[in-house]
Write an enzyme that holds these catalytic residues in place. Structure first.
Site, PDB file in Angstrom:
ATOM      1  N   GLY A 251       0.832  -1.191   0.000  1.00  0.00           N
ATOM      2  CA  GLY A 251       0.000   0.000   0.000  1.00  0.00           C
ATOM      3  C   GLY A 251       0.863   1.236   0.000  1.00  0.00           C
ATOM      4  O   GLY A 251       2.086   1.169   0.188  1.00  0.00           O
ATOM      5  N   TYR A 252       0.226   2.385  -0.183  1.00  0.00           N
ATOM      6  CA  TYR A 252       0.944   3.650  -0.324  1.00  0.00           C
ATOM      7  C   TYR A 252       0.535   4.624   0.765  1.00  0.00           C
ATOM      8  O   TYR A 252      -0.639   4.948   0.916  1.00  0.00           O
ATOM      9  CB  TYR A 252       0.699   4.240  -1.717  1.00  0.00           C
ATOM     10  CG  TYR A 252       1.356   3.375  -2.763  1.00  0.00           C
ATOM     11  CD1 TYR A 252       2.671   3.587  -3.138  1.00  0.00           C
ATOM     12  CD2 TYR A 252       0.687   2.279  -3.301  1.00  0.00           C
ATOM     13  CE1 TYR A 252       3.300   2.747  -4.039  1.00  0.00           C
ATOM     14  CE2 TYR A 252       1.311   1.436  -4.204  1.00  0.00           C
ATOM     15  CZ  TYR A 252       2.619   1.678  -4.567  1.00  0.00           C
ATOM     16  OH  TYR A 252       3.247   0.848  -5.450  1.00  0.00           O
TER      17      TYR A 252
END
Length: 156
Positions: A28-29
């Site tokens: 994820g970011y």
């Protein structure tokens, strides 16, 4: 700390028979803005925090810093990430003197299979396996950070 890589689509899943390793990956970011991404990744039983800079003009090179972190910390950081967690299996295949990393995506990116090869220089040559298809190195739609916001299943 400079990553030089080329990205390709695949023409078949024949690479699976050639893989010497495979790992499930969730990533994820925390931040994904033009010129900079901050990524959290769990690969197998290991956690990683990665910062990537903008690509150069050719699209082949960019700054990359990565640090292994405890997997329990990576799991907690994934909870802070923006919507659009990437779920994929990474297959590693040795072709000539290079290792190709082939990602088979799931969830909203189901149907996308992409191969990457890291190089020592932008002009380095490498052996191309039969299952290697169209090059997409300069197409930002194939960046994982883009796919997290604009999943492959929603492309027209």
């Amino acid at each position: 700390m400079i990553e030089i890589e080329r990205k390709f689509l695949t023409t078949s899943d024949a690479f699976k028979n050639e893989a010497f390793a495979q790992n499930r990956i969730a990533q994820g970011y925390l931040s994904s803005v033009p010129g900079r991404t901050v990524r959290v990744r769990i690969k197998g039983d290991k956690g990683f925090l990665t910062i990537k800079g903008a690509s150069n003009e050719s699209g082949l090179s960019r700054f990359e810093w990565e640090k292994e972190i405890p997997v329990d910390e990576a799991q907690k950081l994934l909870l802070l990430c923006k919507k659009g967690i990437i779920d994929k299996t990474r297959f590693e295949v040795k072709v000539g003197s290079h290792i190709f990393e082939i990602d088979e995506f799931y969830g909203e990116n189901e149907g996308l299979i992409m191969a990457e090869v890291e190089l020592g220089s932008e002009t380095e040559t490498f052996e191309k396996p039969l299952w290697l298809g169209k090059e997409v190195t300069n197409d930002k739609r194939y960046y994982n950070s883009y796919l997290s916001k604009n999943p492959f299943a929603k492309w027209v």
